[in-house]
Design a protein around this motif. Structure first.
Motif, short mmCIF file in Angstrom:
data_model
loop_
_atom_site.label_atom_id
_atom_site.label_comp_id
_atom_site.label_asym_id
_atom_site.label_seq_id
_atom_site.Cartn_x
_atom_site.Cartn_y
_atom_site.Cartn_z
N UNK A 1 1.77 -4.28 7.87
CA UNK A 1 2.74 -3.54 8.68
C UNK A 1 2.13 -3.04 9.99
N UNK A 2 0.80 -3.04 10.09
CA UNK A 2 0.12 -2.55 11.30
C UNK A 2 -0.49 -3.67 12.13
N UNK B 1 -7.76 -2.58 16.72
CA UNK B 1 -6.38 -2.60 17.19
C UNK B 1 -5.46 -1.61 16.51
N UNK B 2 -5.69 -1.32 15.22
CA UNK B 2 -4.77 -0.46 14.47
C UNK B 2 -5.44 0.76 13.86
N UNK C 1 -5.75 0.47 9.06
CA UNK C 1 -5.23 -0.89 9.00
C UNK C 1 -6.00 -1.79 8.06
N UNK C 2 -7.17 -1.35 7.62
CA UNK C 2 -8.01 -2.16 6.73
C UNK C 2 -8.03 -1.52 5.35
N UNK C 3 -7.75 -2.31 4.31
CA UNK C 3 -7.82 -1.85 2.92
C UNK C 3 -9.25 -2.06 2.42
N UNK C 4 -10.09 -1.06 2.67
CA UNK C 4 -11.51 -1.23 2.36
C UNK C 4 -11.75 -1.36 0.85
N UNK D 1 3.07 -14.66 10.64
CA UNK D 1 4.53 -14.77 10.56
C UNK D 1 5.15 -13.47 10.05
N UNK D 2 4.46 -12.80 9.12
CA UNK D 2 4.96 -11.51 8.63
C UNK D 2 4.92 -10.47 9.76
#
Length: 384
Positions: free
Chosen positions: A75-76, A120-121, A125-128, A204-205
């Motif tokens: 989403x980000x 960027x986010x 934005x990162x699922x560590x 694409x998402x």
């Protein structure tokens, strides 16, 4: 099709370019030992590997889902971030190919994406936690498991055939290597082609063309499979030489054991959705096979440089991805164009530099020198 903007199209093409470099960078994973032992001729080996990589791309999509909805927050993420991450991954692949180091294309991709999304986010934005679970833990465990399995298999192979005629043993295991190397190629397509599928699906998402948690469309699966298959067929001869001749002296029973161990680990991980490094698995298997044969020489200097490359890959690609994301985020279309031009210029420079010391199907098994610090250069391999 309204969601497929020019930037999205550029990202998809760049993702397929990465998939292509992934193919020729990782051909050695499946075919280095078979080429080194003479079980397969070099060109025949890469043709078989290329075809089976394409077939493998259709067997599963679990790893693709890990990439598109696992390690980063879709989403980000924006297409520009993904483009920046891919640039970092491609440049690292080309650089390690130039010096003949079998580093991880997978970790180059993960590093590029993590660095780009982080810049960027933000860190959110990162699922560590997923990075640790799906990337880092398999990175440590998979080469160890594969190495131990190959060691035991090699020991048993020589134990069982101790009283047999050497010529018969060599011939029999060479035939077996054709099957085992083919299975590694199939497994490689199942694991590595999915990573590009996941990147394109994520793009694409992020562009709104697919819903969240969507799997890769058929055209994505087909294009990713063909790109990695074509790259595999061209053959990363520099890395094939390192893995086939540089790590240890490989005989056909060892090659069969290493390839069988690699296949088992890669297919099991693909089924579980672990996006592991097939390069690390194959390298661990080859080292294990070297240790499993009595009096076999293992070149620890080469292995040590490989491990250093593994450790550096993810942060190095993350750095390039992060810098590229900063330029793309603040520069818009102009920034994207600048990153694309600089990346293309660096890639062209690396390819040009490789022509000074070409390695091809004709000399991949020839003698070459491996310089280990503190010792005289050592000859590796024998002319084939």
């Amino acid at each position: 099709m309204d969601h497929i903007t020019f930037l999205v199209a550029v990202v998809i093409v760049t993702a397929l370019a990465f998939d292509f470099t992934n193919g020729f960078h990782d051909t050695a994973n499946a075919m280095a030992t078979s080429i080194a032992t003479g079980a397969l001729k070099p060109r025949t080996a890469v043709l078989i590997s290329g075809i089976l990589n394409v077939v493998g791309a259709f067997l599963s999509t679990e790893v693709a889902k890990t990439i598109s909805g696992g390690i980063v927050d879709d989403t980000l993420v924006t297409p520009g971030m993904i483009f920046a991450g891919l640039v970092g991954a491609i440049l690292w692949n080309l650089l390690t190919w130039l010096v003949g180091l079998p580093s991880s294309s997978s970790h180059a991709l993960f590093g590029g994406l993590i660095g780009a999304v982080w810049v960027g986010a933000g860190a959110n934005g990162v699922h560590f936690d997923k990075v640790v679970e799906k990337v880092l833990i398999p990175a440590v465990a998979s080469p160890l498991v594969a190495g131990i399995a190959a060691l035991l298999a090699t020991y048993l192979a020589y134990k069982v055939t101790a009283r047999a005629r050497k010529e018969s043993v060599t011939k029999g295991f060479r035939v077996g290597q054709i099957a085992s190397a083919s299975l590694v190629s199939l497994a490689h397509g199942t694991n590595d082609a999915q990573k590009t599928m996941g990147v394109i699906t994520l793009t694409l998402i992020s562009a709104g063309a697919l819903g969240h948690d969507a799997g890769p469309p058929l055209w994505v699966i087909v294009s990713a499979g063909l790109a990695i298959g074509l790259g595999t067929y061209l053959g990363g001869w520099r890395i094939i030489r390192t893995m086939g001749r540089g790590l240890t002296e490989i005989q056909s029973p060892q090659g069969f054991a290493a390839e069988t161990a690699s296949t088992t680990v890669i297919l099991t991980s693909a089924h579980l959705g672990f996006a592991l490094s097939t390069t690390q698995v194959a390298s661990g298997s080859i080292l294990g096979a070297g240790l499993g044969r009595r009096l076999a020489e293992v070149r620890w200097g080469v292995a040590g440089r490989m491990v250093v490359a593994w450790l550096v890959t993810l942060p190095a690609a993350a750095l390039v991805g992060g810098v590229s994301a900063s330029v793309v985020t603040h520069g818009g279309n102009i920034g994207t164009a600048v990153v694309a031009l600089v990346g293309a210029a660096v890639a062209a420079g690396i390819v040009f530099a490789s022509r000074r010391n070409p390695v091809s199907a004709h000399n991949v098994n020839d003698d070459h020198e491996v310089t280990i610090r503190g010792t005289e250069p050592a000859k590796v391999g024998t002319a084939a």
